[in-house]
Enzyme design. Sequence first.
Site, PDB file in Angstrom:
ATOM      1  N   GLU A   1      -5.561  16.448 -11.070  1.00  0.00           N
ATOM      2  CA  GLU A   1      -6.214  16.754 -12.340  1.00  0.00           C
ATOM      3  C   GLU A   1      -7.718  16.970 -12.198  1.00  0.00           C
ATOM      4  O   GLU A   1      -8.528  16.422 -12.949  1.00  0.00           O
ATOM      5  CB  GLU A   1      -5.925  15.646 -13.372  1.00  0.00           C
ATOM      6  CG  GLU A   1      -6.057  16.134 -14.812  1.00  0.00           C
ATOM      7  CD  GLU A   1      -5.508  15.141 -15.829  1.00  0.00           C
ATOM      8  OE1 GLU A   1      -6.295  14.623 -16.621  1.00  0.00           O
ATOM      9  OE2 GLU A   1      -4.287  14.890 -15.817  1.00  0.00           O
TER      10      GLU A   1
ATOM     11  N   HIS B   1      -2.974  15.240 -26.448  1.00  0.00           N
ATOM     12  CA  HIS B   1      -2.986  13.858 -25.970  1.00  0.00           C
ATOM     13  C   HIS B   1      -4.283  13.105 -26.295  1.00  0.00           C
ATOM     14  O   HIS B   1      -4.262  11.881 -26.411  1.00  0.00           O
ATOM     15  CB  HIS B   1      -2.740  13.824 -24.458  1.00  0.00           C
ATOM     16  CG  HIS B   1      -1.321  14.112 -24.079  1.00  0.00           C
ATOM     17  ND1 HIS B   1      -0.682  15.277 -24.431  1.00  0.00           N
ATOM     18  CD2 HIS B   1      -0.408  13.385 -23.374  1.00  0.00           C
ATOM     19  CE1 HIS B   1       0.564  15.250 -23.953  1.00  0.00           C
ATOM     20  NE2 HIS B   1       0.750  14.123 -23.315  1.00  0.00           N
TER      21      HIS B   1
ATOM     22  N   ARG C   1      -4.816  20.984 -14.285  1.00  0.00           N
ATOM     23  CA  ARG C   1      -3.762  20.075 -14.746  1.00  0.00           C
ATOM     24  C   ARG C   1      -4.097  19.446 -16.095  1.00  0.00           C
ATOM     25  O   ARG C   1      -3.199  19.017 -16.825  1.00  0.00           O
ATOM     26  CB  ARG C   1      -3.510  18.983 -13.697  1.00  0.00           C
ATOM     27  CG  ARG C   1      -2.351  18.059 -14.076  1.00  0.00           C
ATOM     28  CD  ARG C   1      -1.900  17.173 -12.929  1.00  0.00           C
ATOM     29  NE  ARG C   1      -0.850  16.268 -13.361  1.00  0.00           N
ATOM     30  CZ  ARG C   1      -0.129  15.492 -12.564  1.00  0.00           C
ATOM     31  NH1 ARG C   1      -0.357  15.510 -11.265  1.00  0.00           N
ATOM     32  NH2 ARG C   1       0.808  14.707 -13.049  1.00  0.00           N
TER      33      ARG C   1
ATOM     34  N   ARG D   1       0.808  -1.230   0.000  1.00  0.00           N
ATOM     35  CA  ARG D   1       0.000   0.000   0.000  1.00  0.00           C
ATOM     36  C   ARG D   1       0.837   1.274   0.000  1.00  0.00           C
ATOM     37  O   ARG D   1       0.371   2.336   0.423  1.00  0.00           O
ATOM     38  CB  ARG D   1      -0.990  -0.006   1.172  1.00  0.00           C
ATOM     39  CG  ARG D   1      -1.987  -1.159   1.105  1.00  0.00           C
ATOM     40  CD  ARG D   1      -3.021  -1.076   2.210  1.00  0.00           C
ATOM     41  NE  ARG D   1      -3.999  -2.145   2.071  1.00  0.00           N
ATOM     42  CZ  ARG D   1      -3.854  -3.375   2.588  1.00  0.00           C
ATOM     43  NH1 ARG D   1      -2.752  -3.667   3.280  1.00  0.00           N
ATOM     44  NH2 ARG D   1      -4.768  -4.285   2.417  1.00  0.00           N
TER      45      ARG D   1
ATOM     46  N   HIS E   1      -3.464   9.784 -27.910  1.00  0.00           N
ATOM     47  CA  HIS E   1      -3.753   8.494 -27.291  1.00  0.00           C
ATOM     48  C   HIS E   1      -4.581   7.613 -28.228  1.00  0.00           C
ATOM     49  O   HIS E   1      -4.411   6.382 -28.248  1.00  0.00           O
ATOM     50  CB  HIS E   1      -4.492   8.693 -25.970  1.00  0.00           C
ATOM     51  CG  HIS E   1      -3.618   9.203 -24.871  1.00  0.00           C
ATOM     52  ND1 HIS E   1      -4.118   9.634 -23.656  1.00  0.00           N
ATOM     53  CD2 HIS E   1      -2.265   9.338 -24.784  1.00  0.00           C
ATOM     54  CE1 HIS E   1      -3.114  10.029 -22.883  1.00  0.00           C
ATOM     55  NE2 HIS E   1      -1.994   9.857 -23.550  1.00  0.00           N
TER      56      HIS E   1
ATOM     57  N   LYS F   1       1.919  10.991 -11.750  1.00  0.00           N
ATOM     58  CA  LYS F   1       1.012  10.117 -12.490  1.00  0.00           C
ATOM     59  C   LYS F   1       1.706   8.780 -12.739  1.00  0.00           C
ATOM     60  O   LYS F   1       2.811   8.741 -13.287  1.00  0.00           O
ATOM     61  CB  LYS F   1       0.612  10.736 -13.831  1.00  0.00           C
ATOM     62  CG  LYS F   1      -0.519  11.726 -13.759  1.00  0.00           C
ATOM     63  CD  LYS F   1      -0.952  12.089 -15.173  1.00  0.00           C
ATOM     64  CE  LYS F   1      -2.130  13.029 -15.179  1.00  0.00           C
ATOM     65  NZ  LYS F   1      -2.560  13.341 -16.566  1.00  0.00           N
TER      66      LYS F   1
ATOM     67  N   LYS G   1       5.377  22.605 -15.371  1.00  0.00           N
ATOM     68  CA  LYS G   1       4.611  21.471 -14.853  1.00  0.00           C
ATOM     69  C   LYS G   1       4.496  21.551 -13.333  1.00  0.00           C
ATOM     70  O   LYS G   1       3.436  21.239 -12.771  1.00  0.00           O
ATOM     71  CB  LYS G   1       5.239  20.146 -15.260  1.00  0.00           C
ATOM     72  CG  LYS G   1       4.358  18.961 -14.861  1.00  0.00           C
ATOM     73  CD  LYS G   1       4.615  17.715 -15.661  1.00  0.00           C
ATOM     74  CE  LYS G   1       3.558  16.658 -15.369  1.00  0.00           C
ATOM     75  NZ  LYS G   1       3.766  15.408 -16.121  1.00  0.00           N
TER      76      LYS G   1
ATOM     77  N   HIS H   1       5.084   7.596 -27.996  1.00  0.00           N
ATOM     78  CA  HIS H   1       4.112   8.497 -27.363  1.00  0.00           C
ATOM     79  C   HIS H   1       4.297   9.935 -27.842  1.00  0.00           C
ATOM     80  O   HIS H   1       3.328  10.608 -28.201  1.00  0.00           O
ATOM     81  CB  HIS H   1       4.263   8.418 -25.843  1.00  0.00           C
ATOM     82  CG  HIS H   1       3.395   9.389 -25.103  1.00  0.00           C
ATOM     83  ND1 HIS H   1       2.013   9.343 -25.134  1.00  0.00           N
ATOM     84  CD2 HIS H   1       3.718  10.452 -24.316  1.00  0.00           C
ATOM     85  CE1 HIS H   1       1.531  10.329 -24.403  1.00  0.00           C
ATOM     86  NE2 HIS H   1       2.535  11.010 -23.902  1.00  0.00           N
TER      87      HIS H   1
ATOM     88  N   ASN I   1      -2.454  17.979 -21.070  1.00  0.00           N
ATOM     89  CA  ASN I   1      -2.801  16.942 -22.038  1.00  0.00           C
ATOM     90  C   ASN I   1      -3.067  17.508 -23.429  1.00  0.00           C
ATOM     91  O   ASN I   1      -3.705  16.847 -24.250  1.00  0.00           O
ATOM     92  CB  ASN I   1      -4.025  16.163 -21.562  1.00  0.00           C
ATOM     93  CG  ASN I   1      -3.716  15.275 -20.376  1.00  0.00           C
ATOM     94  OD1 ASN I   1      -2.765  14.503 -20.406  1.00  0.00           O
ATOM     95  ND2 ASN I   1      -4.494  15.399 -19.320  1.00  0.00           N
TER      96      ASN I   1
ATOM     97  N   GLU J   1       6.856  16.977 -26.088  1.00  0.00           N
ATOM     98  CA  GLU J   1       6.393  17.398 -24.766  1.00  0.00           C
ATOM     99  C   GLU J   1       6.999  18.739 -24.358  1.00  0.00           C
ATOM    100  O   GLU J   1       6.398  19.489 -23.597  1.00  0.00           O
ATOM    101  CB  GLU J   1       6.704  16.322 -23.729  1.00  0.00           C
ATOM    102  CG  GLU J   1       5.973  14.994 -23.946  1.00  0.00           C
ATOM    103  CD  GLU J   1       4.494  15.038 -23.548  1.00  0.00           C
ATOM    104  OE1 GLU J   1       3.981  16.115 -23.227  1.00  0.00           O
ATOM    105  OE2 GLU J   1       3.861  13.965 -23.567  1.00  0.00           O
TER     106      GLU J   1
END
Length: 368
Positions: free
Chosen positions: A241, A252, A245, A125, A256, A147, A231, A269, A249, A189
Amino acid sequence: MTLSTLCTVSIALGERSYPITIGTGLLGQSATFAALPSAATAVIVSNTTVAPLYARQLQHALASKYKSVHLVTLPDGEEYKTWQTLNQIFDALLQNNSDRKTVLFALGGGVVGDMTGFAAASYMRGVPFVQVPTTLLAQVDSSVGGKTGINHPMGKNMIGAFYQPLQVVCDLDTLKTLPGRELSAGLAEVIKYGPIADLEFLDWIEVNMDRLLARDVQALAHAVQRSCEIKAWVVGQDEREAGLRAILNFGHTFGHAIEAGLGYGAWLHGEAVGCGMVMAAHLSQRLGLIDMAFVQRLTAMIDKAGLPVVGPQLHTQDNAGRYLELMGVDKKAEGGEIRFVLIDGPARATMRGAPDALVREVIDACCI
């Protein structure tokens, strides 16, 4: 290589704040990791490409701090960002009797970083971890902000957790061995931050693109620093997010869809994001948010960086329909509506929906 810390950027998240150290010669020096908590064991997670190049340096740097330093070597590629590969990390942690103080080190690009972070968030955990990104894309984006996750055949990064590292170490020396295609993917990026947050940075990138492509250390240092500063500013205000935030993206949603539609690994990517930014810019223009001159300028920069600016065909009969289907499972979709990060004037981003018919027009125009 002499250790040289060129700059440090801080992620301000209260008790979970941490530094991003940017410099040269950092990887193999114990001083780089001196502030980390003590533990009996450290586990380095890398891949078959990066481990032979840099794992020994990192093991040497950590040897004085940890009694044992284990190495887990994963297969290399976006197509391996799966439950099966993630379990290799858990297997190693359990086989080595790793406890809650064991520190994980993600040595590699975005795939290694995302999976190591997710393993750290999940094992017992939560155990501490450190990002040691070795690609430009990871240094300017994926290693920063917490992330973590893996892909699902139906969508990218759909399974994961927000989990912050203790430290991010960006050793610019690792970029010397980065293949040219990977360097270009990272520049996608870098470019992204200009249209959404900093027009002066966009101007700088445009002027210094040749230096970046030539791997000039000072140019790369500035690109990494400014990207991380932007960032950090965004993540500090919206860690999970909930709103702001999402602007990170940009490109993206389309990107994606390209990755999932072609099969993970077919395009890098950053390549998908670069092309996705072109498509998002065209959508912004068709919605009246920016003029065509800005679209053309951004497209020219992405093209000069060595990135694709024409989208691939994902379906022979209904290409736009396939894009829309894939974008429908994007994490930003709400109530079945696809939401896009769009440019609402230079250095200003917004997130909103768009009519399917207009999105189809953009896809048809950009996938010639």
